[in-house]
Design a protein around this motif. Structure first.
Motif, PDB file in Angstrom:
ATOM      1  N   CYS A 233       3.888   0.203   2.513  1.00  0.00           N
ATOM      2  CA  CYS A 233       3.763  -0.856   3.506  1.00  0.00           C
ATOM      3  C   CYS A 233       3.577  -2.198   2.789  1.00  0.00           C
ATOM      4  CB  CYS A 233       2.566  -0.594   4.402  1.00  0.00           C
ATOM      5  SG  CYS A 233       2.740   0.873   5.429  1.00  0.00           S
TER       6      CYS A 233
ATOM      7  N   MET B 267      -6.600   7.585   5.182  1.00  0.00           N
ATOM      8  CA  MET B 267      -5.835   6.741   6.103  1.00  0.00           C
ATOM      9  C   MET B 267      -6.373   6.945   7.522  1.00  0.00           C
ATOM     10  SD  MET B 267      -3.337   6.941   8.553  1.00  0.00           S
ATOM     11  CE  MET B 267      -1.813   6.214   9.078  1.00  0.00           C
TER      12      MET B 267
ATOM     13  N   CYS C  49       0.880  -1.173   0.000  1.00  0.00           N
ATOM     14  CA  CYS C  49       0.000   0.000   0.000  1.00  0.00           C
ATOM     15  C   CYS C  49       0.915   1.221   0.000  1.00  0.00           C
ATOM     16  CB  CYS C  49      -0.898   0.021   1.233  1.00  0.00           C
ATOM     17  SG  CYS C  49      -1.848   1.563   1.344  1.00  0.00           S
TER      18      CYS C  49
ATOM     19  N   GLY D  57      -0.264  -2.732   7.481  1.00  0.00           N
ATOM     20  CA  GLY D  57       0.380  -1.444   7.248  1.00  0.00           C
ATOM     21  C   GLY D  57       0.638  -0.730   8.559  1.00  0.00           C
ATOM     22  N   ALA D  58       1.400   0.343   8.474  1.00  0.00           N
ATOM     23  CA  ALA D  58       1.690   1.122   9.682  1.00  0.00           C
ATOM     24  C   ALA D  58       0.397   1.615  10.326  1.00  0.00           C
ATOM     25  CB  ALA D  58       2.596   2.306   9.329  1.00  0.00           C
TER      26      ALA D  58
ATOM     27  N   ILE E 220      -3.875  -1.549   8.659  1.00  0.00           N
ATOM     28  CA  ILE E 220      -4.777  -2.164   7.664  1.00  0.00           C
ATOM     29  C   ILE E 220      -4.178  -3.467   7.136  1.00  0.00           C
ATOM     30  CG2 ILE E 220      -3.953  -1.161   5.468  1.00  0.00           C
ATOM     31  CD1 ILE E 220      -6.948  -0.304   5.027  1.00  0.00           C
TER      32      ILE E 220
ATOM     33  N   ARG F 265     -10.729  -0.989   0.271  1.00  0.00           N
ATOM     34  CA  ARG F 265     -10.627   0.475   0.231  1.00  0.00           C
ATOM     35  C   ARG F 265     -10.426   0.940  -1.219  1.00  0.00           C
ATOM     36  NH1 ARG F 265      -6.501   3.638   4.006  1.00  0.00           N
ATOM     37  NH2 ARG F 265      -5.014   2.130   3.159  1.00  0.00           N
TER      38      ARG F 265
ATOM     39  N   LEU G 212      -0.522   4.515   0.004  1.00  0.00           N
ATOM     40  CA  LEU G 212      -1.501   5.590   0.042  1.00  0.00           C
ATOM     41  C   LEU G 212      -1.048   6.777   0.878  1.00  0.00           C
ATOM     42  CD1 LEU G 212      -4.274   5.954  -1.236  1.00  0.00           C
ATOM     43  CD2 LEU G 212      -5.293   5.137   0.871  1.00  0.00           C
TER      44      LEU G 212
ATOM     45  N   TYR H 244       3.476   7.071   5.413  1.00  0.00           N
ATOM     46  CA  TYR H 244       4.061   6.006   6.234  1.00  0.00           C
ATOM     47  C   TYR H 244       4.615   4.904   5.339  1.00  0.00           C
ATOM     48  CZ  TYR H 244       2.208   7.459  10.809  1.00  0.00           C
ATOM     49  OH  TYR H 244       1.948   8.103  11.970  1.00  0.00           O
ATOM     50  N   GLY H 245       4.008   4.791   4.156  1.00  0.00           N
ATOM     51  CA  GLY H 245       4.323   3.664   3.277  1.00  0.00           C
ATOM     52  C   GLY H 245       5.570   3.927   2.470  1.00  0.00           C
TER      53      GLY H 245
END
Ligand code: SF4
Ligand code: SF4
Ligand code: SF4
Lengths: 768, 186
Positions: free
Chosen positions: A65, A166, A57, A73-74, A77, A85, A59, A62-63
């Motif tokens: 991910c 997010m 991801c 993910g961070a 998710i 999503r 988006l 943070y990614g």
């Protein structure tokens, strides 16, 4: 579901709750979670199936991910929720495209005709807006009321878009419920846009036998000044027709269209020509036959300005959605703009349709005599010379072709003057142009196809708009009993996996088995691109009335709403169930009793995803072509292994029907043969009477034998009593049933899933 | 031969966007060893097996030999069943590609012959874009099984993939090598 008193009051005001055409049902103008239980009930049987494109991801910042394995993910998710999503985002794009289209259409027509302009769809249609009535609880009477529908869509969308941020929604089931909600709004927008244009432009309505129009690139008389309109919003295209009529120029200028604008301009005036679906856009525009290219919105290629430059055509963009970086000349005098078009080859954005029409027509008249040499098609000798450098060995073209076509072989044979293979490639070509971009020798492959492409012309019936109430009265009973085996909608784009005429094949296989076959959008155009031995297309061979064995062209993508509308009308007009703000009741009726199936054989767009997802929420199963696997989400049951318990509306008892009908709600099939048997199967309903089921089984067995060479190996799932075995196959089927240890299954006359989940709708409401 | 991971297959739209790529099985003998390690393999036949020639034969002729060598159940997707019946072979099941993948995700599923979940799934002849999506589904949602894409266009989302083989005769050699390494059991 409580929305707060203020909002409830506001809704009552918007829908004129005191109007007494029907009592207001439980879900007027539903918000994000009002139909969540219904959605979850569907998801219990039809689990989401995800096919991720990407392990990651990306988006937020943070990614990226990595979501493989059990990794999250961070933000927390997981891969399933991330897919869901993505689906919600894509459905929202589709809904926004139709919604903005509807908004533009309604605003334009209100400005032109006034908000009080009455909605009158002719003598055959009283239930004018079944979707808006069911979803909102509003009976729209004027264009102003249609604006309320669009405002509702807009208001809901802001909450849905918010949920994609997010750190918002975190469950795939809730993402799917929100995607259903977005898709339901899409259907409101579709219906709004089509009713508005029928009313505002006087498109055909209350008539089935609409004119046959010419289709195919060969139908375009490019010896005349030629205007080509591209997109989905025919406001400017219609203004062009008006200008030509007013100036007595219509027989001197050719107006032709690609995609849905073509369909809608031929609803306005059947003298306009339809070039073909989206897959023909780049091919045609590169051929240089257009003197002026007019773009509006949706599915318009973004490199049209370059194609226009390359061919010396003028380009006028007419939508604020597609401005191409061009100067906005909406307020400049037409003569000024025209001068810059002709003398400086300048391309413009013109948002005023009348001004645009004047510039476009005058530019076409002026340019055509100067562009005669640009309209010469590539000859076989020129084609062979253009292909001269290809040895057919590097295969760079093949490797990028999204339809897996053997381009290298075709181009290599063209080099030797043999264009047969290229003709085969053309039939399957999506017009993406990736092959020629990849070719190290810059061979203009799409232009080479001019040599190979047939110049045949075809007849397609102009779009007819809504299904008539009287047609519903006639077919309602046989559809619900099952004696008309199904209602099919072929919708969507031209991202076909095989030859362009596969839709025609599928449609005809069903029409000749007495299904009610409807088409719209690019699918309707593609269905016209095949002729029988007498030179007739299916639009010429089958009846245009909504009845067993018909071929109906509804119109453009926004006209898809009319098949959902027809399904609602069966519940509302034939079964006399109230539809006002009664979403679950209508959807439950459709799911259990109306044997309808939507087919998108060439899906590509987010709009098609929205339409299909919306169909599922209404209880209409969707069968998709293989490119749809790239949408990354389907809805499938586990067939006989799933729980098929419903409530018998008469006894209010739960009954395990043991029959997987409808089997899946959104499924991809790989070939047209498989699609045929799958479509037929998706029309089985629990409500079918034994004679009705026998008719449906007859279709299923005959089609299965035709394409698979045997009896269906899941026949035992769909035969409930021996009475349902079609006579012609009786002995064979009985022997088979014995072999597999078949047991009879219950037949219900009033099946419902109301009562199998928490809902405000009482079981009694399902019975009238 | 050291195995590599597959990132860029023949079809560029199937490029891996991710972290978990297929191991390239360049040596057919290694492919045979993978099949031999499986307790309950399944072979999925897509429609290309009856359309794609390999030398003077069709891909299905080779795929059938591979399946027969270990008595692997066959899922005939799309409309492959008709041709198989003409060849005198009855497929074990006829789910379409997406349907069989939906079942394969479920570790508790009975399997095609009722012997429990399949621990190895071989793909052949499925349209490459569709196959890649199905392989991605299994990669993410079926940790209990491995996939082997027996396809010369190669598939990064599989666990095991044939390298890109452009030339037809090399592809035939690969398939023959695989069949030879499996040795047809009596
Ligand atoms: S949204 Fe979540 S999964 Fe995606 S990049 Fe951001 S933190 Fe990672
Ligand atoms: S233009 Fe047609 S042949 Fe070329 S890559 Fe695209 S789909 Fe394939
Ligand atoms: S990329 Fe160009 S040169 Fe190479 S095979 Fe294709 S058409 Fe021929």
């Amino acid at each position: 579901m409580s929305k707060g008193k203020m909002r409830e009051e506001e809704i009552r005001r918007i829908i004129r709750a005191d109007d007494e055409w029907e009592p207001v049902g439980p879900t007027p103008m539903p918000s994000l979670i009002d139909l969540r239980n219904w959605d979850f009930r569907l998801l219990d049987t039809y689990e989401p199936f995800y096919a991720p494109f990407c392990d990651l991801c990306c988006l937020c910042t943070y990614g990226k991910c990595d979501l493989t394995g059990n990794k999250r993910g961070a933000c927390g998710i997981d891969i399933a929720s991330q897919q869901a999503r993505w689906i919600l985002m894509c459905v929202l794009m589709g809904t926004a495209a139709h919604g903005a289209h509807g908004r533009h259409m309604v605003d334009h027509l209100i400005e032109k005709l006034g908000a009080d302009t009455k909605i009158d769809l002719g003598s055959q249609i009283n239930v004018e807006a079944p979707i808006i009535r069911t979803v909102m609880g509003l009976k729209p009477e004027t264009l102003g009321d249609l604006r309320k529908a669009i405002e509702y869509v807009e208001q809901e969308m802001i909450h849905l878009v918010s949920a994609t941020h997010m750190g918002q929604e975190g469950s795939y089931r809730d993402f799917e419920s929100k995607a259903f909600h977005a898709a339901m709004l899409d259907h409101v927008a579709l219906e709004t846009a089509d009713i508005a244009q029928i009313v505002g432009f006087g498109f055909p309505t209350s008539v089935a036998d609409t004119p046959l129009v010419d289709l195919g690139w060969g139908a375009v008389d490019s010896t005349k000044p030629t205007i080509v309109v591209v997109g989905h919003n025919a406001v400017t295209a219609n203004a062009i027709v008006d200008y030509l009529r007013q100036h007595d120029l219509y027989d001197k200028v050719e107006v032709a269209g690609i995609c849905c604008t073509a369909l809608d301009v031929t609803r306005y005036d059947s003298g306009a020509k339809v070039i073909g679906p989206l897959s023909r856009q780049r091919f045609f525009l590169k051929a240089g036959l257009a003197d002026v290219i007019v773009t509006d919105e949706q599915c318009v290629l973004t490199d049209i300005p370059q194609m226009a430059k390359d061919t010396g055509a003028a380009l006028i963009a007419c939508s604020d959605k597609i401005c191409y970086g061009l100067e906005n000349a909406s307020a400049r005098p037409a003569v000024d703009i025209l001068r810059a078009v002709l003398e400086e080859q300048k391309q413009f954005l013109i948002l005023d349709p009348e001004r645009a029409a004047e510039v476009i027509v005058q530019a076409a008249l002026a340019l055509a005599p100067m562009r005669r040499d640009k309209k010469q098609l590539v000859t076989a000798a020129e084609g062979a010379a253009l292909a001269a450098k290809c040895r057919g060995t590097c295969e760079e073209c093949n490797r990028v072709c999204p339809n897996l076509l053997p381009v290298s072989v075709a181009v290599n044979q063209a080099r030797e003057g043999n264009f047969a293979k290229l003709g085969e490639v053309f039939l399957r070509c999506l017009g993406c142009g990736k092959c020629e971009e990849a070719c190290g020798h810059q061979i203009p492959i799409l232009r080479l196809m001019q040599v190979a492409a047939t110049r045949d012309t075809y007849k397609m019936r102009a779009g007819r708009g809504p299904i008539h109430d009287v047609e519903i009265r006639k077919v309602g009973s046989p559809i619900v009993l099952g004696t008309i085996p199904g209602v099919i909608l072929f919708a969507g784009c031209s991202n076909f996996p095989g030859d362009i005429d596969e839709v025609a094949w599928l449609a005809e296989e069903l029409a000749r088995r007495k299904y009610i076959v409807n088409l719209s959008g690019c699918a309707a155009m593609a269905a016209a691109m095949s002729k029988d031995a007498d030179g007739k297309t299916i639009f010429e061979k089958y009846i245009p009335e909504f009845d067993a064995g018909c071929i109906v062209n509804l119109g453009s993508c926004v006209a898809n709403s009319h098949v959902v509308g027809a399904a609602i009308k069966i519940a509302n007009i034939f079964a006399t169930l109230p539809n006002r703000a009664n979403y679950e009741l209508m959807a439950d009726y459709i799911l259990n009793r109306v044997g309808a199936c939507a087919v998108v054989w060439g899906p590509y767009s987010q709009k098609a995803l929205a339409i299909g997802t919306g169909a599922v929420r209404w209880g209409i199963p969707v069968v998709l072509g293989p490119h749809a696997s790239k949408y990354r989400r389907l809805f499938m049951s586990k067939k006989e292994a799933s729980d098929w318990t419903v409530v018998d509306g008469r006894t209010k008892q739960r009954v395990d029907t043991k029959e997987p009908t409808p089997e899946h709600m959104m499924v991809v099939t790989e070939t047209k043969e498989r699609a045929l048997v799958t479509i037929i199967k998706q029309c089985f309903r629990r409500n079918d009477t034994p004679p009705g089921r026998a008719i449906k089984l007859n279709s299923y067995i005959s089609a299965y034998k035709q394409v698979m060479g045997s009896l269906p190996d899941d026949l035992q799932n769909f035969i409930r009593t021996e009475k349902e075995i079609p006579i012609v196959y009786k002995r064979e089927v009985l022997a088979y049933l014995k072999e597999v240890g078949w047991q009879p299954k219950p037949v219900l006359s009033l099946p419902t899933i109301i009562g199998t989940y928490e809902t405000e709708v009482p079981i009694e409401a399902t019975i009238k | 031969m050291a195995s590599e991971t597959m990132v860029m297959p023949y079809y560029k739209f199937n490029v891996l966007t991710g972290t978990k790529a297929a191991k390239v099985i360049a040596d057919p003998a290694e492919g045979a060893a993978i099949i031999d390690r499986a307790k309950n393999p399944l072979y999925i036949f897509g429609p290309e097996v009856i359309a794609n020639p390999v030398g003077a034969c069709l891909l299905i002729d080779y795929a059938l030999k591979i399946a027969k060598s270990r008595d692997m159940p066959i899922c005939a997707t799309a409309h492959v069943k008709k041709k198989m019946l003409e060849l005198g072979v009855k497929p074990d099941c006829t789910y379409d590609i997406i349907e069989i993948i939906h079942f394969l995700k479920d570790k508790n599923w009975s399997g095609v012959r009722g012997k429990g979940y399949h621990d190895l799934v071989l793909f052949a002849g499925v349209r490459c874009d569709l196959a890649e999506r199905g392989l991605a589904t299994l990669k993410h949602f079926a940790p209990h099984l491995k996939t082997f894409a027996v396809c010369r266009r190669s598939h990064p989302n599989a666990d095991f993939a044939v390298p890109v083989i452009v030339k037809g005769d090399k592809w035939r050699e690969y398939l023959e090598g695989l069949i030879e390494a499996l040795g047809v059991k009596a």
